[in-house]
Each structure stands twice: as C-alpha cells, then as structure tokens.
Design a protein around this motif. Structure first.
Motif, mmCIF file in Angstrom:
data_model
loop_
_atom_site.group_PDB
_atom_site.id
_atom_site.type_symbol
_atom_site.label_atom_id
_atom_site.label_comp_id
_atom_site.label_asym_id
_atom_site.label_seq_id
_atom_site.Cartn_x
_atom_site.Cartn_y
_atom_site.Cartn_z
ATOM 1 N N ASN A 242 2.018 -18.623 -2.076
ATOM 2 C CA ASN A 242 1.292 -19.755 -2.675
ATOM 3 C C ASN A 242 1.132 -20.926 -1.716
ATOM 4 O O ASN A 242 1.149 -22.097 -2.119
ATOM 5 N N ASP A 243 0.970 -20.619 -0.449
ATOM 6 C CA ASP A 243 0.744 -21.651 0.562
ATOM 7 C C ASP A 243 -0.382 -21.180 1.465
ATOM 8 O O ASP A 243 -0.182 -20.337 2.345
ATOM 9 N N LEU A 244 -1.570 -21.705 1.250
ATOM 10 C CA LEU A 244 -2.748 -21.227 1.977
ATOM 11 C C LEU A 244 -2.726 -21.602 3.452
ATOM 12 O O LEU A 244 -3.452 -21.002 4.246
ATOM 13 N N ASP A 245 -1.926 -22.573 3.808
ATOM 14 C CA ASP A 245 -1.915 -23.043 5.191
ATOM 15 C C ASP A 245 -0.795 -22.425 6.032
ATOM 16 O O ASP A 245 -0.817 -22.521 7.258
ATOM 17 N N HIS A 246 0.179 -21.804 5.393
ATOM 18 C CA HIS A 246 1.314 -21.255 6.127
ATOM 19 C C HIS A 246 1.711 -19.896 5.553
ATOM 20 O O HIS A 246 1.340 -19.545 4.441
ATOM 21 N N GLY A 247 2.476 -19.164 6.344
ATOM 22 C CA GLY A 247 3.036 -17.913 5.859
ATOM 23 C C GLY A 247 2.038 -16.774 5.805
ATOM 24 O O GLY A 247 1.029 -16.751 6.528
ATOM 25 N N ILE A 248 2.292 -15.824 4.938
ATOM 26 C CA ILE A 248 1.452 -14.633 4.790
ATOM 27 C C ILE A 248 0.227 -14.975 3.955
ATOM 28 O O ILE A 248 0.343 -15.569 2.888
ATOM 29 N N SER A 249 -0.942 -14.609 4.444
ATOM 30 C CA SER A 249 -2.186 -14.894 3.724
ATOM 31 C C SER A 249 -2.631 -13.697 2.907
ATOM 32 O O SER A 249 -2.151 -12.571 3.099
ATOM 33 N N GLY A 250 -3.576 -13.930 1.997
ATOM 34 C CA GLY A 250 -4.148 -12.829 1.223
ATOM 35 C C GLY A 250 -4.843 -11.821 2.113
ATOM 36 O O GLY A 250 -4.789 -10.605 1.864
ATOM 37 N N ALA A 251 -5.500 -12.311 3.181
ATOM 38 C CA ALA A 251 -6.162 -11.411 4.125
ATOM 39 C C ALA A 251 -5.144 -10.507 4.825
ATOM 40 O O ALA A 251 -5.417 -9.330 5.083
ATOM 41 N N ASP A 252 -3.960 -11.044 5.126
ATOM 42 C CA ASP A 252 -2.903 -10.221 5.728
ATOM 43 C C ASP A 252 -2.485 -9.096 4.779
ATOM 44 O O ASP A 252 -2.218 -7.972 5.205
ATOM 45 N N VAL A 253 -2.415 -9.408 3.494
ATOM 46 C CA VAL A 253 -2.032 -8.407 2.496
ATOM 47 C C VAL A 253 -3.089 -7.309 2.410
ATOM 48 O O VAL A 253 -2.765 -6.120 2.330
ATOM 49 N N VAL A 254 -4.371 -7.699 2.452
ATOM 50 C CA VAL A 254 -5.452 -6.708 2.419
ATOM 51 C C VAL A 254 -5.372 -5.805 3.644
ATOM 52 O O VAL A 254 -5.524 -4.581 3.552
ATOM 53 N N GLN A 255 -5.130 -6.402 4.796
ATOM 54 C CA GLN A 255 -5.039 -5.622 6.034
ATOM 55 C C GLN A 255 -3.899 -4.609 5.971
ATOM 56 O O GLN A 255 -4.070 -3.436 6.329
ATOM 57 N N GLU A 256 -2.730 -5.038 5.503
ATOM 58 C CA GLU A 256 -1.591 -4.119 5.397
ATOM 59 C C GLU A 256 -1.856 -3.047 4.338
ATOM 60 O O GLU A 256 -1.427 -1.894 4.494
ATOM 61 N N SER A 257 -2.572 -3.415 3.274
ATOM 62 C CA SER A 257 -2.929 -2.432 2.248
ATOM 63 C C SER A 257 -3.796 -1.337 2.832
ATOM 64 O O SER A 257 -3.578 -0.138 2.581
ATOM 65 N N LEU A 258 -4.786 -1.723 3.627
ATOM 66 C CA LEU A 258 -5.662 -0.739 4.267
ATOM 67 C C LEU A 258 -4.863 0.140 5.227
ATOM 68 O O LEU A 258 -5.062 1.363 5.272
ATOM 69 N N ARG A 259 -3.951 -0.462 5.966
ATOM 70 C CA ARG A 259 -3.131 0.307 6.908
ATOM 71 C C ARG A 259 -2.313 1.378 6.167
ATOM 72 O O ARG A 259 -2.241 2.531 6.603
ATOM 73 N N ARG A 260 -1.716 0.999 5.064
ATOM 74 C CA ARG A 260 -0.897 1.955 4.313
ATOM 75 C C ARG A 260 -1.747 3.069 3.704
ATOM 76 O O ARG A 260 -1.300 4.215 3.609
ATOM 77 N N MET A 261 -2.961 2.751 3.299
ATOM 78 C CA MET A 261 -3.836 3.788 2.763
ATOM 79 C C MET A 261 -4.262 4.757 3.865
ATOM 80 O O MET A 261 -4.385 5.963 3.629
ATOM 81 N N CYS A 262 -4.478 4.238 5.083
ATOM 82 C CA CYS A 262 -4.819 5.123 6.195
ATOM 83 C C CYS A 262 -3.632 6.026 6.557
ATOM 84 O O CYS A 262 -3.808 7.210 6.862
ATOM 85 N N ILE A 263 -2.430 5.469 6.530
ATOM 86 C CA ILE A 263 -1.239 6.284 6.803
ATOM 87 C C ILE A 263 -1.115 7.392 5.762
ATOM 88 O O ILE A 263 -0.789 8.539 6.081
ATOM 89 N N TRP A 264 -1.408 7.061 4.515
ATOM 90 C CA TRP A 264 -1.330 8.081 3.467
ATOM 91 C C TRP A 264 -2.384 9.165 3.686
ATOM 92 O O TRP A 264 -2.101 10.355 3.503
ATOM 93 N N GLN A 265 -3.595 8.780 4.080
ATOM 94 C CA GLN A 265 -4.639 9.775 4.324
ATOM 95 C C GLN A 265 -4.228 10.771 5.406
ATOM 96 O O GLN A 265 -4.516 11.964 5.296
ATOM 97 N N HIS A 266 -3.549 10.297 6.435
ATOM 98 C CA HIS A 266 -3.192 11.168 7.546
ATOM 99 C C HIS A 266 -1.890 11.935 7.322
ATOM 100 O O HIS A 266 -1.719 13.040 7.853
ATOM 101 N N TYR A 267 -0.976 11.362 6.536
ATOM 102 C CA TYR A 267 0.346 11.968 6.452
ATOM 103 C C TYR A 267 0.789 12.359 5.041
ATOM 104 O O TYR A 267 1.862 12.951 4.894
ATOM 105 N N GLY A 268 -0.018 12.044 4.034
ATOM 106 C CA GLY A 268 0.429 12.367 2.684
ATOM 107 C C GLY A 268 -0.606 13.004 1.786
ATOM 108 O O GLY A 268 -0.268 13.652 0.805
#
Length: 418
Positions: free
Chosen positions: A186-212
């Motif tokens: 809940n701090d738009l100027d510091h810490g983890i952003s919503g865009a960071d969460v989207v990026q990590e979400s995409l990364r995990r979905m790609c890992i699942w496509q290749h390994y699960g």
C-alpha cells in the motif's frame, strides 16, 4: 419452535442480508447446514426455470462468498440454482413431513483428481502451503493434476489506460495499463509495486508451462516458488534480477528459457496483449474467484483454511470409490498426513509396530551382547583363579625342592649319599 428436530438443514431464499450473515443466523438457531436458494434463474437454464415477474435472468452463475467476517461459522453451506431449489421447495410444501437426506462430498468423476490454487506472488496466507505441499504433489504423481493460477486484474476494465488511467493506476500495471495487481504494501512510491507482482506472476506461469504443464506435478515450479520466497521475498530483492536468477539456479530452472517465454508471450513493456496473462484473465472470470487464496478440487471450492491436511484430504476424497492412490489410503486419515507422506507410513501405526518389532530386535541383541560379555568375564575370572591355584601349588613345592638340593650338596662334600 424449530421446523423439525435439530440438527437440520435450513433452506433460505437469496436476498436481504449477506450470505455470511444468513449462515451465521442459521447456525445460532441450531442449523446443521444451510442451503441458499437462488431467487433468479440462469439464462442458460432455459425453459427449466421460471423467473418471477419483472426479473431478468442471470448471464453468469452467482457467487457465494464470505464477506470476510465468517471466522466464527463452522456449519457447511452452499448455493442452489433456482430451477433446483424450486423443486425442493415444492416437495416440502406438498409434504411437510418430507425428510431430505444430504451428504457433503466432492465430485468423483474418475481416477484422477484435478486441483488448482489461485494466489499471487505476495500472498502471505498461502506461503506455508506453498512451502510444504510439494511432497504431496510428488507423492500423488500422475494421479493428480495441479494447476497454479495467478490472480491479476484487467486494466482495461479498470480504466488504467490513457492519461487519467496512468495517473490513477500509477505503477500497478504493465503493458500500458492492460494487466494490473494491487500494491502489496500500500505504498505506491516505495517497496514492491503492482507491476512487479504482475511480472513475477508471468514468470511463475512460464515456469509452470515448461516444468509442470505436462505432468501436472511441476516439482521445479514448487522448488522455484520456495526458493523465491526464501531468497527474494523482500522489498529490496523481490524483482532483483540476480536474486531471481539465483532462485532459478537453485530450483534447477533454465532462466534463459523462462525469459524467452515471457518475451514470446508478449512481454510486459508495450501496449500489446500478453497471451499468458490473457488466459489468466479469462480463467479468473470463468472461475468467479473473489477471495484469495482460493483452492479448487475437481472444480469445487474448498472451504476452510489453506492447510496441508485440509487440502490433501480434499484431494483424496475426490477419487472415484476404489481408485484412491496408495498414498491416500495410507496417509489421508493420519493425524499428520505430511509426516506420513515423508516417512511412508502413518506415525501412530508405525509407533505400535516399532514397539513390538524393532524394540524386540534391539532388546534381543542387547541381551545377546550382555550374555556374551558375562561369559567372557566369567571365563577370564575362572582362568585367573586357575592360574592362581597353579602358582600356589608351585610355590608350595618350591621350598621342598630347594631343601632337597641343599641336602644332596652337603652329602657330596662328606662323601656320603643318603
């Protein structure tokens, strides 16, 4: 007066207060369960359902969810479509003495269970589950198919494009406002952003496509999630490329393949669709998920805490009768299913076996060693006694022998022999 002796199943029409409050009120008066009867027909029901005058049919299936205050509710509840609820109510009106027997179980269509988890990379409630359930996923093997689902928001629907949208959504979105996530701190100027969460979400979905995706187990996916939570789950390292690379290396995930997958799906920079994230948006709308984390087993939402025993037992109850895998037969009813899966046996049963078998073996071995030691000690003691007796006898004859030798020597000097 209650309609019939408690406990009973209470049927309540939809409408008025929230679902949670309806169930709570029923629990307070002694109900064993609650059926919420929908008051509006689904459009897909066609002529099998008749709506009340002035009411339009519902295009989507209604969602029955906790409003966040249902921690005190322990009785089961579910929503019944209007076409089904009308038949039950008609029977009850025609015969007040009717008794409706109900059971609570999961659909068991075949010998393989499908289960899925809706969560986000920053969801703390599902952290313990993600850290512990890999062993169960591996033990179930091909008899269960897991699908991880990442919850993201549709930025186009939320108005996150355009100058006004960019100002409002700030750093919550990727792809020029197309895919968004809430800010975890809940701090738009510091810490983890919503865009960071989207990026990590995409990364995990790609890992699942290749390994699960092929086997439905995805051991490397579980390993990566655990490694990321252990190494990178801080504001400083959450989206740090070196930390993510390190987590992938420890999980034996090919980072180059994953980066290529993220790029080939559409990437996160330009105002273009990302194929993987679009699939997630469609799956979210179809499932009707509103509260995270959410676990589904054979497409049925699992109520209760997201804990290892709850999920494992739910999966094991989803098999057609007689087709349960061995791990379910052995561990589903154990006090600690995780320990059972790890050790290969139910703790309480093995404890009884160990008392009667293992302990007996060790006891017999100990007794054998004890008797051997006693025998050796006795033999050495007897040997020492024999040696002492022999020495005593020799000591007694030694003076006689010396005296005899002395007498012989004197006689020789005198020239006489005796």
């Amino acid at each position: 007066m209650l309609p019939w002796p408690s406990p009973y199943i209470l049927m309540i029409d939809r409408g008025g207060c929230t679902f949670t409050q309806k169930v709570r009120n029923a629990q307070r008066v002694g109900a064993a369960g609650v059926i919420i009867a929908d008051s509006t027909c689904l459009c897909s029901a066609g002529d099998s359902c008749h709506s009340d005058p002035g009411k339009d049919c519902e295009v989507r299936e209604p969602i029955m969810a906790d409003d966040g205050s249902g921690n005190d509710i322990s009785i089961p509840s579910f929503l019944m479509f209007k076409q089904d609820a009308d038949l039950v109510k008609a029977e009850m009106m025609a015969n007040h003495a009717v008794r409706i027997e109900m059971s609570w179980s999961l659909p068991s269509p075949d010998d393989r269970v499908e289960y899925e988890l809706w969560t986000t990379p920053t969801d703390m409630i599902s952290k313990d589950f993600l850290n512990t359930f890999k062993e169960a996923a591996v033990a179930l093997g091909s008899r269960a198919y897991f699908t991880p689902q990442m919850y993201i928001y549709d930025g186009l629907r939320s108005g996150c494009q355009g100058l006004y949208g960019i100002f409002e959504c700030y750093n919550l979105c990727t792809n020029n406002g197309r895919y968004c996530a809430t800010d975890p701190d809940n701090d738009l100027d510091h810490g983890i952003s919503g865009a960071d969460v989207v990026q990590e979400s995409l990364r995990r979905m790609c890992i699942w496509q290749h390994y699960g995706e092929d086997d439905g187990v995805g051991a490397e996916w579980w390993d990566y999630v655990q490694e990321h939570m252990f190494r990178c789950h801080t504001e400083e390292f959450f989206s740090n490329k070196k930390c993510i690379k390190d987590a992938m290396d420890h999980a034996k995930v090919d980072s180059e393949k994953i980066e290529q997958c993220m790029s080939d799906s559409g990437g996160l920079e330009d105002d273009v669709q990302n194929n993987i994230l679009e699939v997630q948006l469609l799956a979210k709308d179809k499932s009707g998920v509103v509260i995270l984390p959410a676990m589904y087993v054979n497409r049925v939402s699992i109520r209760g805490s997201l804990e290892f025993p709850v999920v494992f037992k739910a999966i094991c109850s989803g098999y057609m009768s007689g087709t349960e895998p061995t791990v379910c037969e052995t561990c589903a009813n154990c006090p600690d299913p995780k320990e059972c899966i790890t050790n290969g046996f139910c703790g309480s049963k093995k404890m009884q076996d160990s008392v009667s078998t293992t302990t007996m073996i060790y006891s017999m071995f100990g007794l054998a060693v004890f008797f051997c030691l006693v025998t050796v000690i006795q033999q050495r003691r007897h040997q020492r006694q024999m040696e002492a007796q022999v020495k005593g006898i020799i000591a007694e004859y030694m003076p006689l022998d010396e005296n005899q030798n002395h007498s012989t020597a004197v006689s020789e000097e005198d020239g006489e022999f005796t």
